[in-house]
Scaffold this motif. Structure first.
Motif, short mmCIF file in Angstrom:
data_model
loop_
_atom_site.label_atom_id
_atom_site.label_comp_id
_atom_site.label_asym_id
_atom_site.label_seq_id
_atom_site.Cartn_x
_atom_site.Cartn_y
_atom_site.Cartn_z
N ASP A 1 -3.26 -8.38 2.80
CA ASP A 1 -3.22 -6.92 2.66
C ASP A 1 -3.34 -6.28 4.04
O ASP A 1 -3.28 -6.98 5.07
N GLU A 2 -3.53 -4.96 4.09
CA GLU A 2 -3.59 -4.23 5.36
C GLU A 2 -4.75 -4.68 6.24
O GLU A 2 -4.71 -4.57 7.46
N GLN A 3 -5.81 -5.20 5.62
CA GLN A 3 -6.98 -5.67 6.37
C GLN A 3 -6.88 -7.16 6.75
O GLN A 3 -7.82 -7.72 7.29
N GLY A 4 -5.77 -7.79 6.43
CA GLY A 4 -5.58 -9.19 6.77
C GLY A 4 -6.23 -10.15 5.79
O GLY A 4 -6.30 -11.35 6.03
N LYS A 5 -6.71 -9.65 4.65
CA LYS A 5 -7.33 -10.49 3.62
C LYS A 5 -6.26 -10.96 2.64
O LYS A 5 -5.36 -10.20 2.27
N THR A 6 -6.37 -12.21 2.18
CA THR A 6 -5.42 -12.70 1.19
C THR A 6 -5.79 -12.08 -0.15
O THR A 6 -6.68 -12.56 -0.84
N ASN A 7 -5.09 -11.02 -0.48
CA ASN A 7 -5.45 -10.19 -1.62
C ASN A 7 -4.25 -9.75 -2.46
O ASN A 7 -4.44 -9.11 -3.48
N LEU A 8 -3.05 -10.08 -2.01
CA LEU A 8 -1.85 -9.58 -2.69
C LEU A 8 -1.08 -10.73 -3.36
O LEU A 8 -1.00 -11.83 -2.82
N SER A 9 -0.50 -10.43 -4.51
CA SER A 9 0.27 -11.43 -5.26
C SER A 9 1.76 -11.33 -4.91
O SER A 9 2.20 -10.41 -4.23
N LEU A 10 2.52 -12.28 -5.42
CA LEU A 10 3.96 -12.35 -5.17
C LEU A 10 4.66 -11.05 -5.56
O LEU A 10 5.47 -10.52 -4.80
N ASP A 11 4.35 -10.52 -6.74
CA ASP A 11 5.03 -9.30 -7.18
C ASP A 11 4.64 -8.10 -6.34
O ASP A 11 5.47 -7.23 -6.08
N THR A 12 3.42 -8.05 -5.86
CA THR A 12 2.95 -6.93 -5.04
C THR A 12 3.74 -6.84 -3.73
O THR A 12 3.99 -5.74 -3.24
N VAL A 13 4.13 -7.98 -3.18
CA VAL A 13 4.85 -7.99 -1.91
C VAL A 13 6.37 -8.12 -2.09
O VAL A 13 7.10 -8.22 -1.11
N GLY A 14 6.84 -8.13 -3.34
CA GLY A 14 8.27 -8.29 -3.60
C GLY A 14 8.77 -9.66 -3.19
O GLY A 14 9.91 -9.80 -2.74
N GLY A 15 7.93 -10.67 -3.37
CA GLY A 15 8.26 -12.03 -2.95
C GLY A 15 9.29 -12.71 -3.83
O GLY A 15 9.56 -12.30 -4.96
#
Length: 148
Positions: free
Chosen positions: A57-71
């Motif tokens: 995420d914006e703070q550099g923490k692993t917090n986002l899923s595939l769909d959140t980032v359009g992966g």
């Protein structure tokens, strides 16, 4: 069932010198199937994989899923995930699923992923494939249905 999930910035698979699947940011997933696997197990594995929050995420923490980032997804069948190396130096693959059933499960997993992810690329079951990737992190997760 086993999934080896690698967070990638790009990945591709080539068969006989031809690129048959290619993605940008997302997951390159090696998929191993054993004879006791079912569609219910596959559904559970797909849910777990797609729910992994391993993008920053914006703070550099692993917090986002595939769909959140359009992966995107690149799914590769990989019977060697069931290699047994207990005896000697030559792996045994008797724990891997029977090819007909394993291919059916692989196709089922691809179909389930396509219901939820816009870009799903794939390898070819049973083919001699050359897989390239840029592992982002590096970040690699092993999902085993017996541990979920």
């Amino acid at each position: 069932m086993r999934f080896l999930v690698q967070r990638v910035s790009d990945s591709s698979v080539e068969i006989n010198g031809e690129v048959v699947g290619q993605i940008g940011k997302g997951f390159m997933v090696l998929i191993g199937v054993c004879d006791s696997d079912t569609k219910e197990i596959a559904d559970k594995m797909v849910r777990k994989m797609l729910g992994l929050r391993i993008f920053e995420d914006e703070q550099g923490k692993t917090n986002l899923s595939l769909d959140t980032v359009g992966g995107q997804l690149l799914l590769i069948s990989q019977f060697t995930l069931y290699a047994n190396c207990k005896k000697g130096n030559r792996p045994s693959f008797i724990e891997a699923g029977e090819p007909g059933m394993a291919e059916e499960m692989y196709e089922y997993i691809i179909a389930r992923c396509k219901e939820q992810v816009e870009v799903v690329e794939r390898g070819q079951f049973g083919a001699d494939m050359k897989v390239s990737l840029t592992n982002d992190g590096p970040f690699t997760i092993i999902l085993d249905s017996e541990q979920l």
